[in-house]
Enzyme design. Structure first.
Site, PDB file in Angstrom:
ATOM      1  N   ASN A   9       3.816  -7.152  -7.873  1.00  0.00           N
ATOM      2  CA  ASN A   9       3.095  -6.192  -7.028  1.00  0.00           C
ATOM      3  C   ASN A   9       2.878  -4.940  -7.874  1.00  0.00           C
ATOM      4  O   ASN A   9       3.784  -4.128  -8.019  1.00  0.00           O
ATOM      5  CB  ASN A   9       3.934  -5.893  -5.779  1.00  0.00           C
ATOM      6  CG  ASN A   9       3.323  -4.811  -4.909  1.00  0.00           C
ATOM      7  OD1 ASN A   9       2.173  -4.423  -5.107  1.00  0.00           O
ATOM      8  ND2 ASN A   9       4.093  -4.315  -3.950  1.00  0.00           N
ATOM      9  N   TRP A  10       1.674  -4.829  -8.430  1.00  0.00           N
ATOM     10  CA  TRP A  10       1.413  -3.701  -9.330  1.00  0.00           C
ATOM     11  C   TRP A  10       1.307  -2.367  -8.589  1.00  0.00           C
ATOM     12  O   TRP A  10       1.307  -1.313  -9.219  1.00  0.00           O
ATOM     13  CB  TRP A  10       0.104  -3.924 -10.104  1.00  0.00           C
ATOM     14  CG  TRP A  10       0.139  -5.010 -11.133  1.00  0.00           C
ATOM     15  CD1 TRP A  10       1.165  -5.880 -11.413  1.00  0.00           C
ATOM     16  CD2 TRP A  10      -0.924  -5.349 -12.027  1.00  0.00           C
ATOM     17  NE1 TRP A  10       0.798  -6.737 -12.421  1.00  0.00           N
ATOM     18  CE2 TRP A  10      -0.483  -6.432 -12.818  1.00  0.00           C
ATOM     19  CE3 TRP A  10      -2.215  -4.858 -12.242  1.00  0.00           C
ATOM     20  CZ2 TRP A  10      -1.285  -7.015 -13.806  1.00  0.00           C
ATOM     21  CZ3 TRP A  10      -3.020  -5.438 -13.211  1.00  0.00           C
ATOM     22  CH2 TRP A  10      -2.543  -6.506 -13.992  1.00  0.00           C
ATOM     23  N   LYS A  11       1.139  -2.434  -7.277  1.00  0.00           N
ATOM     24  CA  LYS A  11       0.906  -1.214  -6.481  1.00  0.00           C
ATOM     25  C   LYS A  11      -0.292  -0.450  -7.068  1.00  0.00           C
ATOM     26  O   LYS A  11      -1.196  -1.080  -7.623  1.00  0.00           O
ATOM     27  CB  LYS A  11       2.177  -0.367  -6.404  1.00  0.00           C
ATOM     28  CG  LYS A  11       3.359  -1.205  -5.934  1.00  0.00           C
ATOM     29  CD  LYS A  11       4.580  -0.414  -5.571  1.00  0.00           C
ATOM     30  CE  LYS A  11       5.677  -1.365  -5.116  1.00  0.00           C
ATOM     31  NZ  LYS A  11       6.891  -0.655  -4.693  1.00  0.00           N
ATOM     32  N   HIS A  97       4.022  -4.610   3.757  1.00  0.00           N
ATOM     33  CA  HIS A  97       4.851  -3.864   2.807  1.00  0.00           C
ATOM     34  C   HIS A  97       5.264  -2.527   3.432  1.00  0.00           C
ATOM     35  O   HIS A  97       4.473  -1.894   4.142  1.00  0.00           O
ATOM     36  CB  HIS A  97       4.080  -3.629   1.505  1.00  0.00           C
ATOM     37  CG  HIS A  97       4.980  -3.173   0.395  1.00  0.00           C
ATOM     38  ND1 HIS A  97       5.452  -1.874   0.325  1.00  0.00           N
ATOM     39  CD2 HIS A  97       5.515  -3.833  -0.643  1.00  0.00           C
ATOM     40  CE1 HIS A  97       6.237  -1.767  -0.740  1.00  0.00           C
ATOM     41  NE2 HIS A  97       6.301  -2.936  -1.344  1.00  0.00           N
ATOM     42  N   GLU A  99       5.489   0.324   2.243  1.00  0.00           N
ATOM     43  CA  GLU A  99       4.624   1.454   1.891  1.00  0.00           C
ATOM     44  C   GLU A  99       3.383   1.481   2.789  1.00  0.00           C
ATOM     45  O   GLU A  99       2.903   2.553   3.164  1.00  0.00           O
ATOM     46  CB  GLU A  99       4.250   1.380   0.399  1.00  0.00           C
ATOM     47  CG  GLU A  99       5.461   1.713  -0.469  1.00  0.00           C
ATOM     48  CD  GLU A  99       5.450   1.092  -1.857  1.00  0.00           C
ATOM     49  OE1 GLU A  99       4.400   0.605  -2.315  1.00  0.00           O
ATOM     50  OE2 GLU A  99       6.530   1.084  -2.487  1.00  0.00           O
ATOM     51  N   GLU A 169      12.624  -6.820   1.658  1.00  0.00           N
ATOM     52  CA  GLU A 169      12.666  -5.664   0.758  1.00  0.00           C
ATOM     53  C   GLU A 169      13.348  -4.492   1.463  1.00  0.00           C
ATOM     54  O   GLU A 169      12.690  -3.751   2.201  1.00  0.00           O
ATOM     55  CB  GLU A 169      11.242  -5.252   0.363  1.00  0.00           C
ATOM     56  CG  GLU A 169      10.469  -6.327  -0.367  1.00  0.00           C
ATOM     57  CD  GLU A 169       9.358  -5.736  -1.217  1.00  0.00           C
ATOM     58  OE1 GLU A 169       9.326  -6.024  -2.413  1.00  0.00           O
ATOM     59  OE2 GLU A 169       8.542  -4.964  -0.689  1.00  0.00           O
ATOM     60  N   GLY A 175      11.945   0.749  -5.697  1.00  0.00           N
ATOM     61  CA  GLY A 175      11.622   1.787  -6.671  1.00  0.00           C
ATOM     62  C   GLY A 175      12.736   2.779  -6.915  1.00  0.00           C
ATOM     63  O   GLY A 175      12.526   3.818  -7.537  1.00  0.00           O
ATOM     64  N   SER A 215      13.846  -3.109  -6.648  1.00  0.00           N
ATOM     65  CA  SER A 215      14.514  -2.899  -7.935  1.00  0.00           C
ATOM     66  C   SER A 215      15.038  -4.196  -8.558  1.00  0.00           C
ATOM     67  O   SER A 215      16.069  -4.196  -9.234  1.00  0.00           O
ATOM     68  CB  SER A 215      15.622  -1.859  -7.813  1.00  0.00           C
ATOM     69  OG  SER A 215      15.072  -0.618  -7.402  1.00  0.00           O
ATOM     70  N   GLY A 236       8.005  -4.959  -8.209  1.00  0.00           N
ATOM     71  CA  GLY A 236       7.147  -3.798  -8.410  1.00  0.00           C
ATOM     72  C   GLY A 236       7.246  -3.288  -9.835  1.00  0.00           C
ATOM     73  O   GLY A 236       6.619  -3.819 -10.753  1.00  0.00           O
ATOM     74  N   GLY A 237       8.066  -2.266 -10.053  1.00  0.00           N
ATOM     75  CA  GLY A 237       8.170  -1.615 -11.358  1.00  0.00           C
ATOM     76  C   GLY A 237       8.320  -2.563 -12.538  1.00  0.00           C
ATOM     77  O   GLY A 237       7.634  -2.410 -13.562  1.00  0.00           O
TER      78      GLY A 237
HETATM   79  P1  PGA Z   1      10.245  -2.287  -7.007  1.00  0.00           P
HETATM   80  O1  PGA Z   1       9.183  -2.595  -5.821  1.00  0.00           O
HETATM   81  O2  PGA Z   1      10.482  -3.604  -7.682  1.00  0.00           O
HETATM   82  O3  PGA Z   1       9.577  -1.288  -7.860  1.00  0.00           O
HETATM   83  O4  PGA Z   1      11.485  -1.774  -6.338  1.00  0.00           O
HETATM   84  C1  PGA Z   1       9.224  -3.789  -5.121  1.00  0.00           C
HETATM   85  C2  PGA Z   1       8.151  -3.786  -4.048  1.00  0.00           C
HETATM   86  O5  PGA Z   1       7.984  -2.758  -3.386  1.00  0.00           O
HETATM   87  O6  PGA Z   1       7.472  -4.805  -3.830  1.00  0.00           O
END
Ligand code: PGA
Length: 255
Positions: A9-11, A97, A99, A169, A175, A215, A236-237
Site C-alpha cells: 500500500n504505497w499510500k 483503511h 486513514e 490493522e 506507520g 509497521s 505501507g512504509g
Molecule cells: P505501515 O502501514 O506498514 O506503514 O504501518 C500499513 C497500512 O496502513 O496499510
C-alpha cells in the site's frame, strides 16, 4: 487452500518515475509465486496504467487500487469508479483503511457501497479493520473489530466473501514503528476467523485470507506470518523500498 498475500500500500507516496523504478526493482528479484502465494501492488491512481504495463507478464503479481467510488459513473468530480479500475487492469481494491475511515469520514454505509461496486465489477476486495489505541488500552479490541465486521463485511453473502480478504490493522501500529506482538496479532486473527465462522460456517472461515498490517517490515514479517491465522501482510512504509518489500514477500513465500 487458503491464499497467502503480501500487498503493498504505497499510500500517497512516489511520483511516476519513482514508482516505475520501485516496480522494476521488485520485479528484478521477485521469487516465483503461485496461485496460493500472491503479491499485490497498490500504488495511487496516477501510477496504475504504468504499473499495469510493468506487471503484464508476471504471474501472481496483481495490480491494486487504494480506493474506489461508491458510484458507478456520472457527475462525481474527482472520483474513480470500480469499472474504470477494472479497465486499467486493477484486480484488488483496498476498502475500509483507517486513514479513509478517519481522514475522509468513510462510514460503514460508504464502505458497503464501495465493496458492492468493487465486487460487481469483478474486483477482489481487501477489507481493513482495526482498533485505535484507546480501545486496545481498554482491552475492548475484540468487540470493536467484531462490530466493524458486522457493520460492513457481513452485508455480503458467503459467495461474495470468496472475493474478499480481511486486513487487520491496529491503528496504533500503522506507520508508528510499533508492531503488534505475534501474540496480539495471532489472538486477533483467530478472533476474526471465529467471528467469520459464527456467521458463515467453518469452511468459509478456514478459507478466509486474513492479512496483518501495521509497521510490518523485513525484520518482523517472518515471525508475524508464522502465526497460524496470519496469512500475509498489508505493507505501507516497508513497501516503498524494493529490498524490504522483497524480504517480506520472501517471508510469505516460505510459509
Ligand atoms: P505501515 O502501514 O506498514 O506503514 O504501518 C500499513 C497500512 O496502513 O496499510
Amino acid at each position: 487452500m487458503r491464499k497467502k498475500i503480501v500487498a503493498a500500500n504505497w499510500k500517497m507516496n512516489l511520483n511516476v518515475e519513482e514508482g516505475k523504478n520501485l516496480v522494476d526493482g521488485i520485479l528484478a528479484s521477485l521469487p516465483a509465486l503461485s496461485e496460493t502465494r500472491k503479491v499485490v501492488i497498490a500504488p495511487s491512481f496516477v501510477h496504475l496504467g504504468q504499473t499495469a504495463a510493468q506487471l503484464e507478464e508476471y504471474d501472481h503479481v496483481y495490480l491494486g487500487a487504494q480506493n474506489c467510488s461508491t458510484e458507478a459513473s456520472g457527475a462525481y468530480t474527482g472520483e474513480v469508479s470500480a469499472s474504470m479500475l477494472k479497465s486499467v487492469g486493477v484486480a484488488y481494491v483496498i476498502i475500509g483503511h483507517s486513514e479513509r475511515r478517519g481522514y475522509y469520514s468513510e462510514t460503514d454505509e460508504v464502505l458497503v457501497k464501495k465493496m458492492q461496486q468493487a465486487l460487481s465489477n469483478g474486483l477482489q476486495v481487501i477489507f481493513c479493520c482495526g482498533e485505535p489505541l484507546e480501545v486496545r488500552d481498554a482491552d475492548k479490541q475484540n468487540d470493536f473489530v467484531e462490530k466493524q465486521l458486522e457493520a460492513a463485511l457481513f452485508q455480503f453473502d458467503a459467495e461474495q466473501l470468496k472475493s474478499i480478504s480481511i486486513a487487520y490493522e491496529p491503528i496504533w501500529a500503522i506507520g508508528t514503528g510499533r508492531t503488534a506482538s505475534t501474540q496480539q496479532a495471532q489472538d486477533m486473527h483467530a478472533h476474526i476467523r471465529s467471528v467469520v465462522a459464527k456467521k458463515y460456517g467453518e469452511a468459509v472461515a478456514a478459507d478466509m485470507t486474513i492479512l496483518y498490517g501495521g509497521s510490518c517490515n523485513a525484520a518482523n514479517a517472518a515471525e508475524l506470518f508464522a502465526c497460524a491465522d496470519v496469512d500475509g501482510g498489508l505493507i505501507g512504509g516497508a513497501s516503498l523500498k524494493a529490498d524490504s518489500f522483497l524480504a517480506i514477500v520472501e517471508a510469505m513465500k516460505n510459509l
